[in-house]
Design an enzyme around this catalytic site. Structure first.
Site, PDB file in Angstrom:
ATOM      1  N   ARG A 210      59.312 -18.038  45.810  1.00 21.69           N
ATOM      2  CA  ARG A 210      59.887 -17.114  46.787  1.00 21.69           C
ATOM      3  C   ARG A 210      60.065 -17.708  48.192  1.00 21.69           C
ATOM      4  NH1 ARG A 210      57.802 -12.981  48.379  1.00 21.69           N
ATOM      5  NH2 ARG A 210      59.694 -11.788  48.544  1.00 21.69           N
TER       6      ARG A 210
ATOM      7  N   CYS B  50      58.739 -32.853  45.384  1.00 22.56           N
ATOM      8  CA  CYS B  50      59.582 -33.695  46.231  1.00 22.56           C
ATOM      9  C   CYS B  50      60.835 -32.967  46.685  1.00 22.56           C
ATOM     10  CB  CYS B  50      59.927 -34.983  45.493  1.00 22.56           C
ATOM     11  SG  CYS B  50      58.437 -35.913  45.134  1.00 22.56           S
TER      12      CYS B  50
END
Ligand SMILES: *Cc1c(COP(=O)(O)O)cnc(C)c1O
Length: 436
Positions: free
Chosen positions: A331, A363
């Site tokens: 979220r 990443c």
């Protein structure tokens, strides 16, 4: 998000959540259970859901509606949290369900919710999904277009059954929420324009295989004021009257979901005011009322526990790197959502705080749970709870960066139960095949 949310400090976050308490020795407890005990037993990251919190939120909602002498049937929106253990709680509470895919429908069936108590929503239901749901006796299909109505008529006709359908009206109301979670504005992909409803309803009444029974609407998610509901429900009531004037029978009004929660220390949707709005706008229509809340019922009833891998200083910037990441809880990356984050240790709540970015190891720059959040020093291995993650949390998680899915635990009656074991790394590729 609102300034009030941003300003909520650690003590305010704790004080606003009665299911949480801080104990000098055990640290942060949820529904009386030390969260450290759960992390010790099952590791981190781990989702924790509270059955007592779910039941209390359901009771608060139904009590507010009953106080307005409203008989509203709650259909829990499964997409918020589709765990069988969560669905089982709603089945025991007597709730129906709102689903948006065959997979969600079959989850409700697995959890023992009667097919007749399930509503099927969504802008693109595939023919195989519709056929299977109709074959199992699904209670109601919310139709989102003229094209879909013809499709349902053809499928049900072939199967020799009659689908109870309601038409989802797009009321063209601004829910005042994040643009990615608003659904009731003209130009959204959802629903049917109000001016097209009467002709389509009449068409449905004349088609084989379908029986139009009412109108549905759902204007968006995380709505914190009754005002947009008042506007939308007034339009729905006018539509019900217009259809009846045209000689069409209307017995169902599906009010959708979207009731918002307080992610900081602000209150969520005021239930009494919401219920009064429902009563005022649609209470006298003489229809069966349905409500489809998801987030409101389960959001504050869940959290994600995580451990600190390390703190790093980069120039004048402080980072707390967690073992949870955006693949677990998406979220913040998807909606820039704000979640409260509490340390599990009692001593940490007393220590001086300084701003830190709280990030995961994935990443991607978007893999950030909080920016410039006042936090005490967090040593490697220290734990945090990312709050209000019971809705749109685990259901959106992925295994991006070859990260296995987190475990999940249900707290109930002062005990905790493992409800999903942590995925093993080998399970990530066990179904993969490499052609010779
Ligand atoms: C997502 C959705 C809901 C639930 O929304 P919440 O904001 O979680 O209450 C209800 N009805 C429909 C049609 C939905 O798409």
């Amino acid at each position: 998000m609102a300034d009030a949310t941003q300003a909520a400090g650690l003590p305010e976050l704790l004080a606003a959540r009665p299911a949480l308490s801080m104990h000098a020795r055990d640290g942060l407890c949820f529904e009386g259970v030390p969260l450290n005990a759960i992390a010790d037993a099952h590791g981190t990251p781990v989702w924790v859901y509270g059955a007592g919190s779910i039941r209390a939120r359901y009771a608060a909602l139904t009590t507010a509606l009953e106080a307005q002498k409203l008989n509203v049937h709650v259909h829990y929106a499964v997409k918020a949290n589709d765990h069988l253990a969560v669905l089982n709680i709603f089945r025991h509470l007597g709730a129906g369900a709102d689903v948006v895919s065959l997979g969600e429908f079959l989850r409700t069936q697995r959890a023992g919710i009667a097919a007749a108590d399930v509503v099927y929503s969504g802008v693109g239901k595939a023919p195989v999904e519709l056929a299977e749901a109709l074959g199992a006796g699904i209670g109601q299909i919310n139709v989102e277009s003229a094209e879909e109505l013809e499709m349902i008529s053809a499928i049900a006709g072939r199967m020799g059954c009659t689908a109870k359908v309601v038409l989802r009206m797009n009321p063209d109301v601004d829910a005042g929420t994040h643009e990615k979670i608003t659904t009731g504005l003209a130009g959204n992909k959802f629903g049917i324009a109000a001016q097209d409803i009467p002709a389509l309803y009449a068409r449905a009444a004349s088609l084989p295989g379908v029986e139009p029974v009412g109108i549905a609407l759902h204007i968006g998610s995380q709505i914190l004021s009754p005002a947009p509901y008042a506007e939308a429900y007034a339009k729905a009531a006018a539509m019900v009257r217009a259809l009846r004037t045209a000689g069409l029978a209307v017995s169902v009004l599906d009010l959708g979901g979207g009731l918002g929660i307080g992610y900081g220390d602000e209150p969520g949707m005021p239930l009494a005011a919401f219920a009064a709005t429902v009563r005022r706008e649609v209470g006298a229509l003489g229809v069966r009322l349905l409500l489809e809340p998801g987030r409101y019922l389960v959001g504050p009833a869940g959290m994600l526990l995580s451990s600190v891998i390390l703190e790093k200083q980069a120039g004048d910037k402080r980072f707390i790197v967690l073992d949870a990441a955006m693949n677990d809880l998406m979220r913040p990356a998807l909606y820039e959502a704000w979640h409260g984050i509490l340390p599990l240790g009692a001593a940490q709540l007393q220590n001086p705080v300084s701003p830190a970015d709280i990030v995961g190891p994935v990443c991607e720059t978007a893999d950030c749970f909080a920016k410039d959040r006042p936090m005490p020093p967090m040593a490697p291995g220290a734990r945090v709870a990312i709050l209000d993650a019971g809705a749109y949390g685990a259901v959106m998680s992925s295994s991006y960066n070859a990260r296995p899915r987190a475990a999940a635990v249900l707290v109930d009656g002062g005990h905790f139960h493992l409800i999903t074991p942590r995925q093993s790394i080998a399970q990530l590729w066990e179904d993969e095949a490499v052609p010779a």
